[in-house]
Design a protein around this motif. Structure first.
Motif, PDB file in Angstrom:
ATOM      1  N   ALA A   1       0.856  -1.186   0.000  1.00  0.00           N
ATOM      2  CA  ALA A   1       0.000   0.000   0.000  1.00  0.00           C
ATOM      3  C   ALA A   1       0.888   1.231   0.000  1.00  0.00           C
ATOM      4  O   ALA A   1       1.910   1.267   0.696  1.00  0.00           O
ATOM      5  CB  ALA A   1      -0.922   0.011   1.217  1.00  0.00           C
ATOM      6  N   LEU A   2       0.502   2.213  -0.788  1.00  0.00           N
ATOM      7  CA  LEU A   2       1.153   3.521  -0.820  1.00  0.00           C
ATOM      8  C   LEU A   2       0.078   4.540  -0.463  1.00  0.00           C
ATOM      9  O   LEU A   2      -0.874   4.733  -1.222  1.00  0.00           O
ATOM     10  CB  LEU A   2       1.735   3.793  -2.207  1.00  0.00           C
ATOM     11  N   GLN A   3       0.207   5.163   0.710  1.00  0.00           N
ATOM     12  CA  GLN A   3      -0.868   5.982   1.263  1.00  0.00           C
ATOM     13  C   GLN A   3      -0.367   7.364   1.666  1.00  0.00           C
ATOM     14  O   GLN A   3       0.756   7.503   2.151  1.00  0.00           O
ATOM     15  CB  GLN A   3      -1.457   5.294   2.501  1.00  0.00           C
ATOM     16  N   GLY A   4      -1.222   8.360   1.486  1.00  0.00           N
ATOM     17  CA  GLY A   4      -0.880   9.702   1.929  1.00  0.00           C
ATOM     18  C   GLY A   4      -1.097  10.735   0.845  1.00  0.00           C
ATOM     19  O   GLY A   4      -1.273  10.402  -0.341  1.00  0.00           O
ATOM     20  N   PRO A   5      -1.056  12.019   1.184  1.00  0.00           N
ATOM     21  CA  PRO A   5      -1.352  13.081   0.218  1.00  0.00           C
ATOM     22  C   PRO A   5      -0.364  13.171  -0.933  1.00  0.00           C
ATOM     23  O   PRO A   5      -0.680  13.762  -1.965  1.00  0.00           O
ATOM     24  CB  PRO A   5      -1.343  14.352   1.076  1.00  0.00           C
ATOM     25  N   GLU A   6       0.826  12.604  -0.790  1.00  0.00           N
ATOM     26  CA  GLU A   6       1.800  12.629  -1.880  1.00  0.00           C
ATOM     27  C   GLU A   6       1.836  11.328  -2.670  1.00  0.00           C
ATOM     28  O   GLU A   6       2.638  11.175  -3.589  1.00  0.00           O
ATOM     29  CB  GLU A   6       3.188  12.963  -1.330  1.00  0.00           C
ATOM     30  N   ALA A   7       0.958  10.384  -2.325  1.00  0.00           N
ATOM     31  CA  ALA A   7       0.974   9.077  -2.986  1.00  0.00           C
ATOM     32  C   ALA A   7       0.700   9.202  -4.478  1.00  0.00           C
ATOM     33  O   ALA A   7       1.349   8.539  -5.304  1.00  0.00           O
ATOM     34  CB  ALA A   7      -0.043   8.148  -2.325  1.00  0.00           C
ATOM     35  N   ALA A   8      -0.255  10.044  -4.849  1.00  0.00           N
ATOM     36  CA  ALA A   8      -0.603  10.178  -6.270  1.00  0.00           C
ATOM     37  C   ALA A   8       0.535  10.784  -7.079  1.00  0.00           C
ATOM     38  O   ALA A   8       0.771  10.395  -8.230  1.00  0.00           O
ATOM     39  CB  ALA A   8      -1.866  11.015  -6.419  1.00  0.00           C
ATOM     40  N   THR A   9       1.256  11.733  -6.484  1.00  0.00           N
ATOM     41  CA  THR A   9       2.399  12.340  -7.168  1.00  0.00           C
ATOM     42  C   THR A   9       3.473  11.301  -7.441  1.00  0.00           C
ATOM     43  O   THR A   9       4.076  11.271  -8.527  1.00  0.00           O
ATOM     44  CB  THR A   9       2.977  13.486  -6.316  1.00  0.00           C
ATOM     45  N   VAL A  10       3.701  10.434  -6.461  1.00  0.00           N
ATOM     46  CA  VAL A  10       4.684   9.355  -6.647  1.00  0.00           C
ATOM     47  C   VAL A  10       4.196   8.383  -7.710  1.00  0.00           C
ATOM     48  O   VAL A  10       4.947   7.998  -8.619  1.00  0.00           O
ATOM     49  CB  VAL A  10       4.926   8.628  -5.309  1.00  0.00           C
ATOM     50  N   MET A  11       2.931   7.971  -7.621  1.00  0.00           N
ATOM     51  CA  MET A  11       2.409   6.997  -8.576  1.00  0.00           C
ATOM     52  C   MET A  11       2.455   7.520 -10.005  1.00  0.00           C
ATOM     53  O   MET A  11       2.716   6.771 -10.954  1.00  0.00           O
ATOM     54  CB  MET A  11       0.978   6.624  -8.192  1.00  0.00           C
ATOM     55  N   GLU A  12       2.226   8.811 -10.182  1.00  0.00           N
ATOM     56  CA  GLU A  12       2.201   9.399 -11.524  1.00  0.00           C
ATOM     57  C   GLU A  12       3.549   9.273 -12.226  1.00  0.00           C
ATOM     58  O   GLU A  12       3.623   9.201 -13.455  1.00  0.00           O
ATOM     59  CB  GLU A  12       1.770  10.860 -11.461  1.00  0.00           C
ATOM     60  N   LYS A  13       4.632   9.216 -11.451  1.00  0.00           N
ATOM     61  CA  LYS A  13       5.958   9.046 -12.049  1.00  0.00           C
ATOM     62  C   LYS A  13       6.110   7.665 -12.687  1.00  0.00           C
ATOM     63  O   LYS A  13       6.911   7.480 -13.602  1.00  0.00           O
ATOM     64  CB  LYS A  13       7.041   9.225 -10.989  1.00  0.00           C
ATOM     65  N   PHE A  14       5.356   6.703 -12.181  1.00  0.00           N
ATOM     66  CA  PHE A  14       5.525   5.320 -12.624  1.00  0.00           C
ATOM     67  C   PHE A  14       4.387   4.824 -13.518  1.00  0.00           C
ATOM     68  O   PHE A  14       4.609   4.008 -14.409  1.00  0.00           O
ATOM     69  CB  PHE A  14       5.642   4.400 -11.406  1.00  0.00           C
ATOM     70  N   SER A  15       3.160   5.288 -13.261  1.00  0.00           N
ATOM     71  CA  SER A  15       2.011   4.827 -14.044  1.00  0.00           C
ATOM     72  C   SER A  15       0.948   5.919 -14.068  1.00  0.00           C
ATOM     73  O   SER A  15       0.259   6.144 -13.067  1.00  0.00           O
ATOM     74  CB  SER A  15       1.422   3.538 -13.463  1.00  0.00           C
ATOM     75  N   VAL A  16       0.812   6.571 -15.210  1.00  0.00           N
ATOM     76  CA  VAL A  16      -0.207   7.614 -15.354  1.00  0.00           C
ATOM     77  C   VAL A  16      -1.603   7.013 -15.241  1.00  0.00           C
ATOM     78  O   VAL A  16      -2.507   7.599 -14.640  1.00  0.00           O
ATOM     79  CB  VAL A  16      -0.034   8.343 -16.699  1.00  0.00           C
ATOM     80  N   ASP A  17      -1.782   5.806 -15.807  1.00  0.00           N
ATOM     81  CA  ASP A  17      -3.093   5.157 -15.740  1.00  0.00           C
ATOM     82  C   ASP A  17      -3.515   4.929 -14.292  1.00  0.00           C
ATOM     83  O   ASP A  17      -4.663   5.200 -13.919  1.00  0.00           O
ATOM     84  CB  ASP A  17      -3.066   3.815 -16.474  1.00  0.00           C
ATOM     85  N   ALA A  18      -2.606   4.439 -13.473  1.00  0.00           N
ATOM     86  CA  ALA A  18      -2.936   4.195 -12.072  1.00  0.00           C
ATOM     87  C   ALA A  18      -3.184   5.508 -11.336  1.00  0.00           C
ATOM     88  O   ALA A  18      -4.097   5.605 -10.504  1.00  0.00           O
ATOM     89  CB  ALA A  18      -1.820   3.408 -11.398  1.00  0.00           C
ATOM     90  N   ALA A  19      -2.393   6.514 -11.614  1.00  0.00           N
ATOM     91  CA  ALA A  19      -2.533   7.796 -10.921  1.00  0.00           C
ATOM     92  C   ALA A  19      -3.860   8.474 -11.232  1.00  0.00           C
ATOM     93  O   ALA A  19      -4.337   9.302 -10.452  1.00  0.00           O
ATOM     94  CB  ALA A  19      -1.374   8.717 -11.291  1.00  0.00           C
ATOM     95  N   ARG A  20      -4.477   8.133 -12.359  1.00  0.00           N
ATOM     96  CA  ARG A  20      -5.740   8.748 -12.757  1.00  0.00           C
ATOM     97  C   ARG A  20      -6.960   7.983 -12.253  1.00  0.00           C
ATOM     98  O   ARG A  20      -8.094   8.406 -12.489  1.00  0.00           O
ATOM     99  CB  ARG A  20      -5.795   8.870 -14.280  1.00  0.00           C
ATOM    100  N   LEU A  21      -6.749   6.859 -11.596  1.00  0.00           N
ATOM    101  CA  LEU A  21      -7.884   6.081 -11.092  1.00  0.00           C
ATOM    102  C   LEU A  21      -8.677   6.868 -10.054  1.00  0.00           C
ATOM    103  O   LEU A  21      -8.102   7.535  -9.208  1.00  0.00           O
ATOM    104  CB  LEU A  21      -7.389   4.790 -10.434  1.00  0.00           C
ATOM    105  N   PRO A  22     -10.006   6.791 -10.079  1.00  0.00           N
ATOM    106  CA  PRO A  22     -10.793   7.321  -8.963  1.00  0.00           C
ATOM    107  C   PRO A  22     -10.825   6.297  -7.824  1.00  0.00           C
ATOM    108  O   PRO A  22     -10.386   5.153  -7.983  1.00  0.00           O
ATOM    109  CB  PRO A  22     -12.188   7.518  -9.567  1.00  0.00           C
ATOM    110  N   PHE A  23     -11.341   6.706  -6.681  1.00  0.00           N
ATOM    111  CA  PHE A  23     -11.421   5.853  -5.497  1.00  0.00           C
ATOM    112  C   PHE A  23     -12.208   4.579  -5.801  1.00  0.00           C
ATOM    113  O   PHE A  23     -13.247   4.612  -6.449  1.00  0.00           O
ATOM    114  CB  PHE A  23     -12.084   6.636  -4.367  1.00  0.00           C
ATOM    115  N   MET A  24     -11.668   3.448  -5.349  1.00  0.00           N
ATOM    116  CA  MET A  24     -12.274   2.121  -5.496  1.00  0.00           C
ATOM    117  C   MET A  24     -12.412   1.689  -6.951  1.00  0.00           C
ATOM    118  O   MET A  24     -13.381   1.061  -7.356  1.00  0.00           O
ATOM    119  CB  MET A  24     -13.620   2.053  -4.775  1.00  0.00           C
ATOM    120  N   GLN A  25     -11.382   2.033  -7.735  1.00  0.00           N
ATOM    121  CA  GLN A  25     -11.241   1.530  -9.096  1.00  0.00           C
ATOM    122  C   GLN A  25      -9.845   0.937  -9.233  1.00  0.00           C
ATOM    123  O   GLN A  25      -8.913   1.350  -8.538  1.00  0.00           O
ATOM    124  CB  GLN A  25     -11.436   2.646 -10.122  1.00  0.00           C
ATOM    125  N   ALA A  26      -9.700  -0.023 -10.132  1.00  0.00           N
ATOM    126  CA  ALA A  26      -8.424  -0.722 -10.287  1.00  0.00           C
ATOM    127  C   ALA A  26      -8.089  -0.879 -11.761  1.00  0.00           C
ATOM    128  O   ALA A  26      -8.953  -0.810 -12.632  1.00  0.00           O
ATOM    129  CB  ALA A  26      -8.494  -2.091  -9.616  1.00  0.00           C
TER     130      ALA A  26
END
Length: 362
Positions: free
Chosen positions: A146-171
């Motif tokens: 799990a990657l959690q916290g207000p900066e999690a999306a910024t980190v995820m966007e560096k690795f996967s734009v598709d994942a970073a754009r997911l809304p809550f409870m989507q995979a």
């Protein structure tokens, strides 16, 4: 601590200086060098990395997977679109909860995440209850982060734009630095964040990449528990269990309207209509002494009204908080109760949940 299982990140935890503890049959990090309060506040302000590979992962495959699981839960599984997730419970015939689970609709059927301490009984139960119209398969070769916290999306966007754009409870299925994984916008901290499922052989490589990012620090089980308590989230074996119904835990939002074909439905639906005799509540504790699990609660006339299911110091609030099951007549916000801690009466006040507002990305 012999005989305990290890996650694929065991050696990494030791290199990071983790204090290890036995949990649900595994040797797991309870905290790292900076301590639980630091880890908790870091996750609230930056990003925390959690190894949750002890959790159970499994698949229900086939065109009938959703309808098969629908009859074992409060419903809504058949309504899931591909990539959508749902939090739900497996109920028993007495209306209690076998486990709380996360279900994801995938093209081949359903993917499930179950609690670490329940996975053996869950897997056995599902194997018995599911018919030959679908295939049940455990996923023992997978790790889970799990990657959690207000900066999690910024980190995820560096690795996967598709994942970073997911809304809550989507995979979605994606790739992170060439590592195939499945990422969901979900978590157990009340913060925005992600859970990442991947093959265990790739676990240490991906963990190293995430932990190398600025703002990301490892978080142990201690802060995971205080984070979910502040977020007012149930923990199986505490706010949920074989003798605690979803209605008593105030999970009425799980139930699909007009769905009555699931184990324990008669008792649970009656509670939803008429109200259960006890309810889960939040408690703000007066003073600095934490009110822990199992502490009994009383009214001013010393009548026992219930008991604490979880309690700890809340770092975000700088005060102790708790959750409890109490007589519904005393479950209204603002009600004053008393906790008996080491022969002392500690005032506690029924509080709204969550204690700290959720920050999910909707």
């Amino acid at each position: 601590m012999t005989g305990l299982k290890q996650t694929p990140l065991h050696n990494l935890h030791l290199r990071l200086g983790a204090k290890m503890t036995a949990f649900a049959g595994y040797l797991m990090p309870v905290q790292y060098g900076k301590g639980i309060i630091h880890e908790h506040l870091h996750c609230r302000s930056h990003a925390g990395f959690f190894d949750i590979s002890h959790m159970g992962q499994c698949l229900i495959l086939g065109d009938n997977a959703a309808s098969e699981l629908e009859r074992l839960t409060p419903g809504g599984i058949v309504d899931l679109e591909y990539g959508a997730q749902k939090y739900t419970v497996l109920t028993n015939n007495d209306g209690g909860v076998i486990d709380d689970i996360i279900v994801t609709r995938i093209e081949s059927g359903l993917s499930l995440i179950v609690n670490a301490g329940c996975k053996d009984k869950d897997f056995a139960y599902l194997s018995r209850q599911l018919s030959e119209r679908c295939v049940f398969k455990t996923s023992d070769d997978l790790a889970l982060f799990a990657l959690q916290g207000p900066e999690a999306a910024t980190v995820m966007e560096k690795f996967s734009v598709d994942a970073a754009r997911l809304p809550f409870m989507q995979a979605c299925a994606t790739s992170i630095a060439g590592i195939a994984c499945k990422v969901s916008r979900s978590g157990y901290s009340g913060e925005d964040g992600f859970e990442i499922s991947l093959h265990r052989s790739d676990a240490e490589a991906l963990a190293g990449l995430l932990l190398a990012e600025a703002g990301v620090e490892p978080i142990g089980l201690g802060a995971r528990d205080t984070l979910r308590l502040e977020a007012g989230l149930c923990l199986y074996g505490h706010e949920l269990g074989e003798t605690i119904t979803p209605a008593e835990a105030r999970l009425q939002w799980l139930f699909k309207k007009a769905h009555g074909d699931f184990p324990g439905a008669e008792k649970i639906l009656d509670q939803l209509r008429n109200g259960p005799e006890r309810l889960r509540v939040g408690l703000l504790v007066d003073g600095r002494i934490p009110v822990r699990e199992g502490v009994m609660l009383y009214d001013a006339e010393n009548n026992q009204l219930g008991y604490v299911t979880s309690g700890s110091f809340a770092p975000s609030l700088n005060r102790p908080v708790a959750m409890a099951l109490v007589d519904r007549r005393f479950a209204e916000i603002g009600t004053l109760l008393f906790a008996n801690v080491r022969d002392s009466r500690i005032p506690v006040t029924v509080s709204p949940l969550p204690f700290v507002p959720h920050r999910y990305h909707r």
